[in-house]
Design a protein around this motif. Structure first.
Motif: not given
Length: 137
Positions: A11-38
């Protein structure tokens, strides 16, 4: 981290790809099926704001980091990273609580201007722009 749900390194790496590298216009996150992580849900390289707005599910909570381009009150081009917290009314109570209690953990790892929305109208471009203009230029 009141919910105990962890923000993954992916998630943090994907955030950096939007913020610093402008590789993506947006990235979406969700809670995992096991409900322990984003986790990363989707990565989109190019998109209109309308496509971004309509990408959120009617029946699920999500977060998204979006590279928001807008004009300030003087008509100058500006850019702001926004963190959309999407949680429609149709989401079950447990999922709503998990989403709400995990948002701060995500915001700490992925700082951006927070925009909270429960329906598509709250993600209207002009409304989001106005919220940004009241907090910054």
């Amino acid at each position: 981290m009141a919910s105990g749900i962890k923000v993954t390194d992916e998630v943090v790496a994907a955030y950096d790809e939007v913020k610093q590298k402008h590789k993506y216009k947006y990235v979406t996150f969700k809670v995992s099926d096991c409900e322990t992580k984003i986790i990363v849900d989707t990565k989109v390289e190019s998109s209109t704001y309308e496509e971004f707005q309509s990408s959120f599910p009617n029946d699920g909570a999500r977060w998204s980091i979006y590279d928001f381009d807008y004009k300030n009150r003087e008509g100058q081009d500006r850019n702001k990273l926004i963190l959309v917290s999407w949680c429609p009314d149709s989401v079950k109570v447990k999922a709503k609580m998990m989403h709400a209690s995990s948002t701060d953990a995500l915001k700490k790892k992925c700082p951006a201007t927070k925009v909270q929305a429960t329906d598509y109208d709250e993600l209207n471009f002009d409304e989001v722009r106005e919220r940004i203009l009241t907090t910054s230029q």
